[in-house]
Write a protein that holds these residues in place. Structure first.
Motif, PDB file in Angstrom:
ATOM      1  N   LEU A 136     -29.749  53.132 -24.508  1.00 58.41           N
ATOM      2  CA  LEU A 136     -30.543  51.984 -24.060  1.00 58.41           C
ATOM      3  C   LEU A 136     -31.928  52.438 -23.609  1.00 58.41           C
ATOM      4  O   LEU A 136     -32.941  51.841 -23.968  1.00 58.41           O
ATOM      5  N   GLU A 137     -31.955  53.523 -22.825  1.00 60.81           N
ATOM      6  CA  GLU A 137     -33.238  54.040 -22.353  1.00 60.81           C
ATOM      7  C   GLU A 137     -34.106  54.453 -23.534  1.00 60.81           C
ATOM      8  O   GLU A 137     -35.313  54.229 -23.555  1.00 60.81           O
ATOM      9  N   LEU A 138     -33.460  55.047 -24.524  1.00 60.21           N
ATOM     10  CA  LEU A 138     -34.169  55.545 -25.701  1.00 60.21           C
ATOM     11  C   LEU A 138     -34.940  54.422 -26.404  1.00 60.21           C
ATOM     12  O   LEU A 138     -36.044  54.619 -26.895  1.00 60.21           O
ATOM     13  N   VAL A 139     -34.330  53.231 -26.457  1.00 60.95           N
ATOM     14  CA  VAL A 139     -35.013  52.130 -27.139  1.00 60.95           C
ATOM     15  C   VAL A 139     -35.842  51.290 -26.159  1.00 60.95           C
ATOM     16  O   VAL A 139     -36.281  50.196 -26.494  1.00 60.95           O
ATOM     17  N   GLY A 140     -36.025  51.819 -24.950  1.00 59.73           N
ATOM     18  CA  GLY A 140     -36.936  51.164 -24.022  1.00 59.73           C
ATOM     19  C   GLY A 140     -36.333  50.049 -23.193  1.00 59.73           C
ATOM     20  O   GLY A 140     -37.022  49.137 -22.773  1.00 59.73           O
ATOM     21  N   ILE A 141     -35.020  50.098 -22.967  1.00 58.82           N
ATOM     22  CA  ILE A 141     -34.386  49.113 -22.083  1.00 58.82           C
ATOM     23  C   ILE A 141     -33.843  49.883 -20.876  1.00 58.82           C
ATOM     24  O   ILE A 141     -33.187  50.899 -21.052  1.00 58.82           O
ATOM     25  N   ARG A 145     -29.407  47.685 -17.227  1.00 61.63           N
ATOM     26  CA  ARG A 145     -29.044  46.444 -17.906  1.00 61.63           C
ATOM     27  C   ARG A 145     -27.795  46.610 -18.771  1.00 61.63           C
ATOM     28  O   ARG A 145     -27.432  45.704 -19.523  1.00 61.63           O
ATOM     29  N   TYR A 146     -27.144  47.765 -18.661  1.00 61.02           N
ATOM     30  CA  TYR A 146     -25.930  48.087 -19.399  1.00 61.02           C
ATOM     31  C   TYR A 146     -24.897  46.958 -19.369  1.00 61.02           C
ATOM     32  O   TYR A 146     -24.292  46.610 -20.362  1.00 61.02           O
ATOM     33  N   GLY A 147     -24.695  46.360 -18.192  1.00 58.40           N
ATOM     34  CA  GLY A 147     -23.629  45.383 -18.036  1.00 58.40           C
ATOM     35  C   GLY A 147     -24.030  43.955 -18.342  1.00 58.40           C
ATOM     36  O   GLY A 147     -23.286  43.024 -18.050  1.00 58.40           O
ATOM     37  N   GLU A 148     -25.205  43.759 -18.930  1.00 55.57           N
ATOM     38  CA  GLU A 148     -25.628  42.382 -19.212  1.00 55.57           C
ATOM     39  C   GLU A 148     -25.182  41.926 -20.598  1.00 55.57           C
ATOM     40  O   GLU A 148     -24.901  42.732 -21.467  1.00 55.57           O
ATOM     41  N   TYR A 149     -25.155  40.611 -20.763  1.00 58.96           N
ATOM     42  CA  TYR A 149     -24.698  40.043 -22.027  1.00 58.96           C
ATOM     43  C   TYR A 149     -25.892  39.715 -22.932  1.00 58.96           C
ATOM     44  O   TYR A 149     -26.996  39.481 -22.427  1.00 58.96           O
ATOM     45  N   PRO A 150     -25.659  39.646 -24.252  1.00 54.39           N
ATOM     46  CA  PRO A 150     -26.777  39.412 -25.174  1.00 54.39           C
ATOM     47  C   PRO A 150     -27.650  38.208 -24.827  1.00 54.39           C
ATOM     48  O   PRO A 150     -28.858  38.259 -25.001  1.00 54.39           O
ATOM     49  N   HIS A 151     -27.061  37.123 -24.295  1.00 56.21           N
ATOM     50  CA  HIS A 151     -27.881  35.938 -24.047  1.00 56.21           C
ATOM     51  C   HIS A 151     -28.908  36.178 -22.946  1.00 56.21           C
ATOM     52  O   HIS A 151     -29.842  35.403 -22.785  1.00 56.21           O
ATOM     53  N   GLN A 152     -28.728  37.254 -22.178  1.00 57.87           N
ATOM     54  CA  GLN A 152     -29.691  37.540 -21.110  1.00 57.87           C
ATOM     55  C   GLN A 152     -30.896  38.317 -21.634  1.00 57.87           C
ATOM     56  O   GLN A 152     -31.808  38.629 -20.891  1.00 57.87           O
ATOM     57  N   PHE A 153     -30.884  38.645 -22.938  1.00 57.57           N
ATOM     58  CA  PHE A 153     -31.990  39.399 -23.521  1.00 57.57           C
ATOM     59  C   PHE A 153     -32.824  38.506 -24.439  1.00 57.57           C
ATOM     60  O   PHE A 153     -32.314  37.553 -25.016  1.00 57.57           O
ATOM     61  N   SER A 154     -34.112  38.858 -24.566  1.00 56.86           N
ATOM     62  CA  SER A 154     -34.963  38.137 -25.512  1.00 56.86           C
ATOM     63  C   SER A 154     -34.723  38.688 -26.916  1.00 56.86           C
ATOM     64  O   SER A 154     -34.035  39.688 -27.091  1.00 56.86           O
TER      65      SER A 154
ATOM     66  N   ALA B 260     -54.287  53.672 -40.027  1.00 55.31           N
ATOM     67  CA  ALA B 260     -54.543  54.289 -38.725  1.00 55.31           C
ATOM     68  C   ALA B 260     -55.630  53.526 -38.002  1.00 55.31           C
ATOM     69  O   ALA B 260     -56.667  54.048 -37.642  1.00 55.31           O
ATOM     70  N   ARG B 261     -55.393  52.230 -37.796  1.00 50.18           N
ATOM     71  CA  ARG B 261     -56.376  51.434 -37.079  1.00 50.18           C
ATOM     72  C   ARG B 261     -56.087  51.524 -35.595  1.00 50.18           C
ATOM     73  O   ARG B 261     -55.049  52.010 -35.181  1.00 50.18           O
ATOM     74  N   ASN B 262     -57.001  51.057 -34.799  1.00 51.33           N
ATOM     75  CA  ASN B 262     -56.772  51.111 -33.365  1.00 51.33           C
ATOM     76  C   ASN B 262     -55.880  49.942 -32.970  1.00 51.33           C
ATOM     77  O   ASN B 262     -56.372  48.866 -32.686  1.00 51.33           O
ATOM     78  N   ARG B 263     -54.601  50.189 -32.998  1.00 52.06           N
ATOM     79  CA  ARG B 263     -53.700  49.110 -32.628  1.00 52.06           C
ATOM     80  C   ARG B 263     -53.572  49.018 -31.130  1.00 52.06           C
ATOM     81  O   ARG B 263     -53.432  50.011 -30.431  1.00 52.06           O
ATOM     82  N   ILE B 264     -53.627  47.782 -30.639  1.00 50.48           N
ATOM     83  CA  ILE B 264     -53.417  47.568 -29.224  1.00 50.48           C
ATOM     84  C   ILE B 264     -51.954  47.178 -29.068  1.00 50.48           C
ATOM     85  O   ILE B 264     -51.538  46.123 -29.535  1.00 50.48           O
ATOM     86  N   LEU B 265     -51.160  48.053 -28.468  1.00 49.36           N
ATOM     87  CA  LEU B 265     -49.751  47.731 -28.269  1.00 49.36           C
ATOM     88  C   LEU B 265     -49.594  47.076 -26.909  1.00 49.36           C
ATOM     89  O   LEU B 265     -49.941  47.666 -25.888  1.00 49.36           O
ATOM     90  N   LEU B 266     -49.102  45.845 -26.906  1.00 47.15           N
ATOM     91  CA  LEU B 266     -48.927  45.156 -25.631  1.00 47.15           C
ATOM     92  C   LEU B 266     -47.667  45.636 -24.948  1.00 47.15           C
ATOM     93  O   LEU B 266     -46.662  45.901 -25.593  1.00 47.15           O
ATOM     94  N   LYS B 267     -47.729  45.731 -23.636  1.00 51.12           N
ATOM     95  CA  LYS B 267     -46.520  46.027 -22.891  1.00 51.12           C
ATOM     96  C   LYS B 267     -45.742  44.722 -22.710  1.00 51.12           C
ATOM     97  O   LYS B 267     -46.329  43.658 -22.686  1.00 51.12           O
ATOM     98  N   GLY B 268     -44.436  44.849 -22.544  1.00 51.20           N
ATOM     99  CA  GLY B 268     -43.626  43.705 -22.130  1.00 51.20           C
ATOM    100  C   GLY B 268     -43.633  42.524 -23.069  1.00 51.20           C
ATOM    101  O   GLY B 268     -44.072  42.617 -24.204  1.00 51.20           O
ATOM    102  N   GLU B 269     -43.121  41.413 -22.576  1.00 55.49           N
ATOM    103  CA  GLU B 269     -42.979  40.225 -23.391  1.00 55.49           C
ATOM    104  C   GLU B 269     -43.505  39.015 -22.631  1.00 55.49           C
ATOM    105  O   GLU B 269     -43.932  39.127 -21.486  1.00 55.49           O
ATOM    106  N   LEU B 270     -43.429  37.867 -23.280  1.00 51.72           N
ATOM    107  CA  LEU B 270     -43.851  36.622 -22.663  1.00 51.72           C
ATOM    108  C   LEU B 270     -43.154  36.418 -21.317  1.00 51.72           C
ATOM    109  O   LEU B 270     -41.950  36.602 -21.215  1.00 51.72           O
ATOM    110  N   THR B 271     -43.922  36.032 -20.298  1.00 48.11           N
ATOM    111  CA  THR B 271     -43.281  35.731 -19.021  1.00 48.11           C
ATOM    112  C   THR B 271     -42.782  34.290 -19.048  1.00 48.11           C
ATOM    113  O   THR B 271     -43.015  33.559 -19.991  1.00 48.11           O
ATOM    114  N   SER B 272     -42.106  33.880 -17.987  1.00 49.97           N
ATOM    115  CA  SER B 272     -41.481  32.571 -17.982  1.00 49.97           C
ATOM    116  C   SER B 272     -42.507  31.443 -17.823  1.00 49.97           C
ATOM    117  O   SER B 272     -43.403  31.525 -16.987  1.00 49.97           O
TER     118      SER B 272
END
Lengths: 323, 320
Positions: A136-141, A145-154, B260-272
């Motif tokens: 999980l850490e490897l893919v950036g999670i 969050r190991y114990g969470e269910y798929p619906h809790q993820f985007s 090899a363009r200058n890609r801007i990688l965004l952190k995280g995802e849409l907030t609520s």
């Protein structure tokens, strides 16, 4: 070193009285550590090819009619179900297109990663759990969050979990079927970036199935263009992007709206893909091809343009003959 | 040419268990007749909701919509009936937006029946055939059902149905995103031809910047319910001023070598989008964000002529 060799694979589906010719004699070689992009539109037979390698073509209605799929020289098509189960997930893993439906909704994501590890490795529960957290850490999670269910993820997070499952047993070949199609572009960029890094770290060979020539340009070293169950052109990234030769490949490139060029109208390929239950005689593309002549009613030859570049078209043969 | 549609401070909130979801938050824009406004953003940015609210497929929470100078924010049933004659929609999914139990001719002809446009049966049939011809459906499909046709042809049915009453304005909600590239190009060309012939006005909602570049005159980029950047299409593709637009554009994989363009990688995802704080909604993912961005909501300001951006630091970031 050749890892996977597909030779003259033919797969058909019987639907009522019709026989759908999904894959018509394709040959493809994947070298160790290489990434090959399998490009084509809906119905070109990309996914069926992948499912054949995994031994997952639904039977009935599907049936591998002929051909060989060699992994390290051993024919996967001759393996029993039991033997295939040992190979799937361990030697060959697959990432499916839709992250929303390919996870089990009533199992935590951690357990789903652990499941693969426990199936293929002699390992204690604790160690498997630890390894799942690491994946999980490897893919950036975060591992919490190991114990969470798929619906809790985007959507993007779910796709990361699926990639973690696929990589959990260090497979030698990874088949990714449209891994980012369901994701937004900024998330797609994150996932592609991650896949590229993981590929470099683990030297996993990959078949990337996609309809997006942009994604291929970013991730792959080789490209195979599929049309109506056949590979019409294959070569290195440079071969295909800089000197495409098959009229379909050329048309495909021209129909992509280009961000850097000002143009009013898009170039189109007229008509649409032939019905795979009633393919035309000879070249499958001839009905949409502006260069089609009488000879295209016969099966076109595979012309080798260089050591890496092959194209299945009379046009290329004529030009080569004239040189 | 006058403004056909004007939207002022439009808001659409959805009540949810955990609070108000701000799907569209204070959006204003106008479109001139015969032009196309492209609305771009990722899933959840409110672009589809915006299109639906304009057509009154969803009631609005606050704000004004002017059509041809007339206030249509809260139309009566009869007014709405008349409006729909002029304002139509092409939906995203050609698989679920047409009735599987009607034939092609019945689907395309239904608006004609609802509005009793044709006096005789012969006139009706002639009009249906004409519409099928306009969208490039051969007459032999007249009695076919949607399941017999592929995605591209189904989308042609959807366009034919939208055109049946000769509308002036069409909201196109991701009309090509479910289609293959070669078919996508066919449909885009068809829509551009129709616009030219009939002087149609489009709102073109999509997540795909390369598609929108092709078809739009003006572009509006949305993020979590608010407009972050708005300008003429050409200007936007020449120079993106908002950090989100920059990232969005750089994230598109190009079908070209030497990526090899200058890609801007965004952190995280849409907030609520539920009860968003009074702050820049992009701040959490923005590489330039400061404390001010987390405390103060930026407003849309004209930074360059006809180029509007909602960012506190737009001048510093772009050295203007």
């Amino acid at each position: 070193m050749e890892l996977l060799e597909i030779k003259n694979l033919v797969v058909q589906y019987s639907v009522g009285r019709d026989v759908v010719q999904a894959v018509n004699g394709i040959s493809l070689t994947v070298k160790e550590g290489a990434t090959i992009g399998l490009v084509g539109e809906t119905g070109a037979g990309k996914t069926t090819t992948a499912l054949s390698v995994m031994g997952l073509v639904p039977n009935p209605p599907g049936k591998v009619k002929s051909g060989e799929i060699l992994l390290d020289g051993e024919d996967l098509l001759k393996k029993s179900n039991k033997e295939m189960r040992k190979i799937r997930g361990k030697d060959i893993a697959m990432i499916f297109q839709d992250p929303m439906t390919s996870l089990n909704p009533v199992m935590t994501v951690g357990e789903q990663i652990m499941e693969v590890i426990q199936l293929h490795e002699k390992i204690s529960r604790q160690d498997a759990q630890k390894k799942a957290c690491e994946m999980l850490e490897l893919v950036g999670i975060p591992g919490q969050r190991y114990g969470e269910y798929p619906h809790q993820f985007s959507g993007g997070m779910k796709q990361r979990v699926i990639i973690a499952i696929a990589l959990a047993c260090n497979p030698r070949l990874l088949i990714a079927d449209e891994p980012t199609t369901a994701l937004d572009v900024t998330i797609q960029a994150q996932v592609l970036d991650m896949m590229r890094r993981l590929k470099e770290t683990y030297k996993t060979a990959m078949i990337l199935i996609t309809h997006d020539l942009g994604v291929v340009a970013e991730v792959c070293d080789q490209v195979a263009i599929m049309y109506a169950g056949e590979i019409v052109e294959k070569g290195t990234l440079e071969d295909i992007y800089e000197s495409p030769r098959h009229p379909y490949t050329i048309g495909l490139f021209q129909s992509i709206p280009d961000l850097d060029v000002e143009s009013e109208r898009l170039n189109i390929i007229p008509g649409m893909m032939p019905d795979p239950a009633a393919l035309p005689e000879g070249c499958n593309f001839c009905e949409r091809c502006q260069h089609a002549t009488e000879q295209c009613k016969k099966q076109p030859p595979v012309v080798r343009l260089s050591d890496t570049h092959e194209v299945q078209c009379f046009l290329a043969q004529d030009e080569k003959g004239g040189e | 040419m006058g403004k056909l549609l004007e939207v002022k401070h439009l808001k659409k909130y959805f009540p949810t268990k955990s609070g108000m979801l701000h799907a569209v938050d204070d959006v204003s824009f106008s479109i001139e007749e015969g032009k196309t406004l492209g609305v771009v953003g990722e899933s959840g940015c409110g672009k589809s909701t915006l299109g639906r609210v304009i057509l009154h497929l969803l009631p609005l929470t606050e704000g004004t919509i002017l059509y041809n100078g007339k206030d249509i924010s809260n139309p009566s049933k009869t007014e709405l009936h008349e409006l729909r004659r002029n304002m139509q929609m092409v939906f995203q999914d050609p698989y679920s937006s047409i009735n599987p139990r009607q034939s092609v001719a019945e689907i395309i002809g239904e608006p004609l029946k609802v509005y009793r446009v044709c006096k005789t049966k012969a006139e009706y049939h002639e009009r249906v055939r004409e519409l099928m011809d306009i969208v490039g459906l051969p007459e032999r499909y007249e009695h076919s059902y949607p399941h017999e046709l592929d995605g591209g042809r189904r989308q042609r049915i959807g366009i034919g149905r939208a055109l049946a009453l000769n509308p002036r304005f069409i909201v196109c909600d991701e009309p090509v995103s479910a289609l293959d590239v070669s078919i996508q190009a066919q449909i885009l060309n068809l829509m551009m031809d129709l616009q030219e012939e009939r002087n149609l006005t489009y709102i073109f909602v999509t997540h795909d910047l390369s598609v929108v570049k092709h078809i739009s005159d003006d572009i509006m980029v949305m993020y979590l319910g608010v407009v972050v950047e708005k300008s003429a299409a050409r200007a936007l593709f020449e120079k993106q001023l908002h950090p989100y637009t920059k990232a969005l554009l750089s994230a598109i994989p190009r079908a070209k070598l030497g990526g090899a363009r200058n890609r801007i990688l965004l952190k995280g995802e849409l907030t609520s989008p539920i009860e968003p704080p009074k702050a820049c909604r992009f701040a959490v993912r923005c590489p330039y964000a400061t404390d001010r961005c987390a405390q103060e909501e930026p407003t849309l300001e004209e930074v360059l002529p006809e180029h509007y951006v909602a960012c506190h630091y737009v001048k510093e970031i772009n050295r203007l």
